[in-house]
Design an enzyme around this catalytic site. Structure first.
Site, PDB file in Angstrom:
ATOM      1  CG  HIS A   8       0.129  -0.168  -2.835  1.00  0.00           C
ATOM      2  ND1 HIS A   8      -0.910   0.702  -3.075  1.00  0.00           N
ATOM      3  CD2 HIS A   8       1.159   0.272  -3.588  1.00  0.00           C
ATOM      4  CE1 HIS A   8      -0.527   1.631  -3.918  1.00  0.00           C
ATOM      5  NE2 HIS A   8       0.728   1.399  -4.263  1.00  0.00           N
ATOM      6  CD  GLU A  86       5.376   2.825  -7.836  1.00  0.00           C
ATOM      7  OE1 GLU A  86       6.243   2.147  -8.433  1.00  0.00           O
ATOM      8  OE2 GLU A  86       4.151   2.714  -8.047  1.00  0.00           O
TER       9      GLU A  86
END
Length: 227
Positions: A8, A86
């Site tokens: 990202h 994550e």
């Protein structure tokens, strides 16, 4: 065949130097521009995809949307799954990295951040910011939702998604894009490339840069490079 990973774009907490993990933060303007640039690179290089996989965190989802829009492929199916989230940074989430190092010592924080199999302290499941209190994880058994992770645990929860979703899609001939996070992508890259426990500590994936993994028709690793 080729598999494309994109971490990202630069997030608000990247900018503030805070531990993020499963906390849901937005992209910065820099992050948006990184995603646009990535999408344009893919368009210029002629990359076409049949399906995209991403996490359930805003910064990855928005990056995926921007990349696909810029590459004129916003219409393709997207699959969002928590297993691509994550790494969970436990009780460190939301803390300033520099201040944490000053409190616990540089060496201890380095171990928490870079060790393959040592996790930071758990986040209390009753904490208002715990994933246990977030409805996007309501259908996941509570004993499966992490309270803290190391990279080893991140790989262990991401690997079933690779085996059940991503790999079968590729073996069926689909061209796959995965937009996720630094550590979930590092974990998958470790598995695909065959990186050792020691070497993975120095394997970094920059924000917003397409990483191409070339694989043979049985998904054995051939090479990797950035666009």
């Amino acid at each position: 065949m080729e598999l494309v990973f994109i971490r990202h774009g630069f997030s608000e907490w990247n900018a503030k130097n805070l531990f993020t993990g499963w906390r849901d933060v937005n992209l910065t303007e820099r992050g948006v521009e990184e995603a646009k640039t990535a999408g344009k690179k893919l368009l210029d290089k002629g990359y076409e995809f049949d399906i995209a996989f991403t996490s359930v965190l805003t910064r990855a989802i928005k990056t995926c949307n921007i990349v696909l829009e810029e590459s004129h492929q916003l219409w393709i199916p997207q699959v969002k799954n928590w297993r691509l989230n994550e790494r969970h940074y436990g009780a460190l989430q939301g803390l300033d990295k520099k201040a944490t190092a000053e409190q616990y010592g540089d060496e201890q924080v380095h171990i928490w951040r870079r060790s393959y199999d040592i996790s930071p302290p758990d986040l209390d499941p009753q904490d208002p910011n715990s994933a246990h209190n977030d409805r996007r994880y309501a259908n996941i058994p509570s004993d499966v939702v992490p309270n803290a992770e190391n990279l080893k645990l991140t790989l262990e929860r991401a690997l079933p998604f690779w085996e059940d979703q991503i790999a079968p899609a590729m073996l069926s001939g689909k061209r796959v894009l995965v937009v996720a996070h630094g550590n979930s992508l590092r974990a998958l890259a470790k598995h695909i490339i065959g990186i050792s426990d020691a070497e993975i500590m120095d394997f970094e994936i920059p924000t917003g840069q397409p990483l191409v993994l070339k694989l043979d028709d049985k998904l054995n690793y051939v090479e990797h490079y950035y666009l």
